[in-house]
Scaffold this motif. Structure first.
Motif, PDB file in Angstrom:
ATOM      1  N   ASN A 199       1.764  71.054  58.035  1.00  0.00           N
ATOM      2  CA  ASN A 199       1.788  69.880  57.170  1.00  0.00           C
ATOM      3  C   ASN A 199       1.966  70.289  55.709  1.00  0.00           C
ATOM      4  O   ASN A 199       2.740  69.683  54.963  1.00  0.00           O
ATOM      5  N   ARG A 200       1.273  71.332  55.308  1.00  0.00           N
ATOM      6  CA  ARG A 200       1.400  71.825  53.929  1.00  0.00           C
ATOM      7  C   ARG A 200       2.830  72.264  53.643  1.00  0.00           C
ATOM      8  O   ARG A 200       3.404  71.951  52.608  1.00  0.00           O
ATOM      9  N   GLY A 201       3.397  73.006  54.577  1.00  0.00           N
ATOM     10  CA  GLY A 201       4.750  73.504  54.383  1.00  0.00           C
ATOM     11  C   GLY A 201       5.795  72.419  54.323  1.00  0.00           C
ATOM     12  O   GLY A 201       6.693  72.447  53.470  1.00  0.00           O
ATOM     13  N   MET A 202       5.707  71.440  55.200  1.00  0.00           N
ATOM     14  CA  MET A 202       6.705  70.369  55.207  1.00  0.00           C
ATOM     15  C   MET A 202       6.556  69.448  54.002  1.00  0.00           C
ATOM     16  O   MET A 202       7.553  68.934  53.481  1.00  0.00           O
ATOM     17  N   ARG A 203       5.336  69.240  53.542  1.00  0.00           N
ATOM     18  CA  ARG A 203       5.153  68.455  52.312  1.00  0.00           C
ATOM     19  C   ARG A 203       5.788  69.170  51.129  1.00  0.00           C
ATOM     20  O   ARG A 203       6.447  68.551  50.285  1.00  0.00           O
ATOM     21  N   THR A 224      16.288  75.306  51.602  1.00  0.00           N
ATOM     22  CA  THR A 224      15.156  74.819  50.808  1.00  0.00           C
ATOM     23  C   THR A 224      13.909  74.685  51.674  1.00  0.00           C
ATOM     24  O   THR A 224      12.811  75.081  51.273  1.00  0.00           O
ATOM     25  N   VAL A 225      14.077  74.145  52.880  1.00  0.00           N
ATOM     26  CA  VAL A 225      12.946  74.005  53.798  1.00  0.00           C
ATOM     27  C   VAL A 225      12.411  75.383  54.189  1.00  0.00           C
ATOM     28  O   VAL A 225      11.202  75.626  54.180  1.00  0.00           O
ATOM     29  N   GLY A 226      13.314  76.290  54.517  1.00  0.00           N
ATOM     30  CA  GLY A 226      12.902  77.628  54.920  1.00  0.00           C
ATOM     31  C   GLY A 226      12.119  78.345  53.837  1.00  0.00           C
ATOM     32  O   GLY A 226      11.075  78.962  54.113  1.00  0.00           O
ATOM     33  N   MET A 227      12.588  78.255  52.607  1.00  0.00           N
ATOM     34  CA  MET A 227      11.900  78.921  51.498  1.00  0.00           C
ATOM     35  C   MET A 227      10.532  78.306  51.255  1.00  0.00           C
ATOM     36  O   MET A 227       9.563  79.011  50.925  1.00  0.00           O
ATOM     37  N   ALA A 228      10.423  76.992  51.424  1.00  0.00           N
ATOM     38  CA  ALA A 228       9.131  76.321  51.248  1.00  0.00           C
ATOM     39  C   ALA A 228       8.143  76.784  52.317  1.00  0.00           C
ATOM     40  O   ALA A 228       6.965  77.032  52.021  1.00  0.00           O
ATOM     41  N   MET A 229       8.613  76.905  53.550  1.00  0.00           N
ATOM     42  CA  MET A 229       7.727  77.339  54.632  1.00  0.00           C
ATOM     43  C   MET A 229       7.241  78.770  54.405  1.00  0.00           C
ATOM     44  O   MET A 229       6.065  79.082  54.606  1.00  0.00           O
ATOM     45  N   VAL A 230       8.127  79.640  53.967  1.00  0.00           N
ATOM     46  CA  VAL A 230       7.764  81.032  53.731  1.00  0.00           C
ATOM     47  C   VAL A 230       6.742  81.156  52.603  1.00  0.00           C
ATOM     48  O   VAL A 230       5.789  81.936  52.695  1.00  0.00           O
ATOM     49  N   SER A 231       6.933  80.374  51.550  1.00  0.00           N
ATOM     50  CA  SER A 231       6.089  80.537  50.367  1.00  0.00           C
ATOM     51  C   SER A 231       4.780  79.758  50.420  1.00  0.00           C
ATOM     52  O   SER A 231       3.816  80.130  49.749  1.00  0.00           O
TER      53      SER A 231
END
Length: 219
Positions: A48-52, A72-79
């Motif tokens: 949930n944190r990553g997708m937000r 953009t989604v991938g980088m957000a999930m990684v970070s």
């Protein structure tokens, strides 16, 4: 061309990402409950944190093509996501982004090729195989169903539905398995009898794709 010229558009991919984020939010407690039995009890919270974070980044910097949106989604999930979920889902989206870079629309065949690259990337990153009781148990059947649909010239909607159904079967098949990867593997035989949380979120990913990506197939 599969599906008689249908395409998956950038708008549809953004709807998929938004829909998956909403689905994760709705199932956050359920995913965490599954993870509490065999993991760190944080899968739903982390996803949930990553997708937000992904939605926030997409809103701040709207992408011009499908590859950019997925990156953009991938980088957000990684970070933003801890544990195994961040690197694995980050890898999925980043590997999916590669073959689709610069494209504003893609055919079902191109989409299936991207999903194959994504699944292969996750398998390599997690060193997991079919039967290890991981997200791979949902993703491999999904991509195989998708590729089968392409071969048969199926529509986008049909292909994505087949993939989601296969992912559901793969997810359910994790319940009796003994985990061989991740935190769950520490439990040994005690990991049997529990549905894998990663396979569950992967099924949600594929089910949301079936619900959203075909919407603009005739655009």
């Amino acid at each position: 061309m599969a599906g008689g010229g249908e395409v998956v558009t950038l708008q549809a991919v953004l709807a998929w990402i938004d829909g998956f984020a909403a689905t994760v939010a709705e199932n956050k407690d359920y995913l965490t409950k599954l993870d509490s039995a065999i993991g760190d009890a944080d899968h739903g919270i982390n996803m949930n944190r990553g997708m937000r974070a992904a939605l926030e980044r997409l809103e701040a910097s709207p992408p011009d093509d499908i590859g950019a949106a997925l990156k953009t989604v991938g980088m957000a999930m990684v970070s933003k996501v801890g544990g195994a979920s961040g690197p694995l889902y980050g890898t999925f989206f980043l590997q999916l982004a590669g073959p689709l870079a610069g494209k504003e629309s893609v055919t079902l065949e191109e989409w299936a090729g991207g999903i194959r690259a994504a699944v292969s990337g996750v398998m390599a990153r997690g060193k997991a195989e079919l039967g290890d009781k991981t997200m791979i148990d949902a993703l491999v059947p999904a991509v195989e169903a998708l590729e089968g649909a392409v071969t048969e010239g199926a529509s986008i909607g049909d292909g994505l539905t087949r993939a989601a159904d296969a992912a559901a079967q793969g997810m359910e098949a994790t319940t009796p398995l003994v985990a061989r990867k991740g935190r769950a593997s520490y439990l040994g035989e005690r990991s049997a009898g529990h549905q894998d949380p990663g396979a569950t979120s992967s099924h949600l990913l594929m089910r949301t794709a079936a619900d959203t990506l075909a919407q603009s197939g005739q655009d």
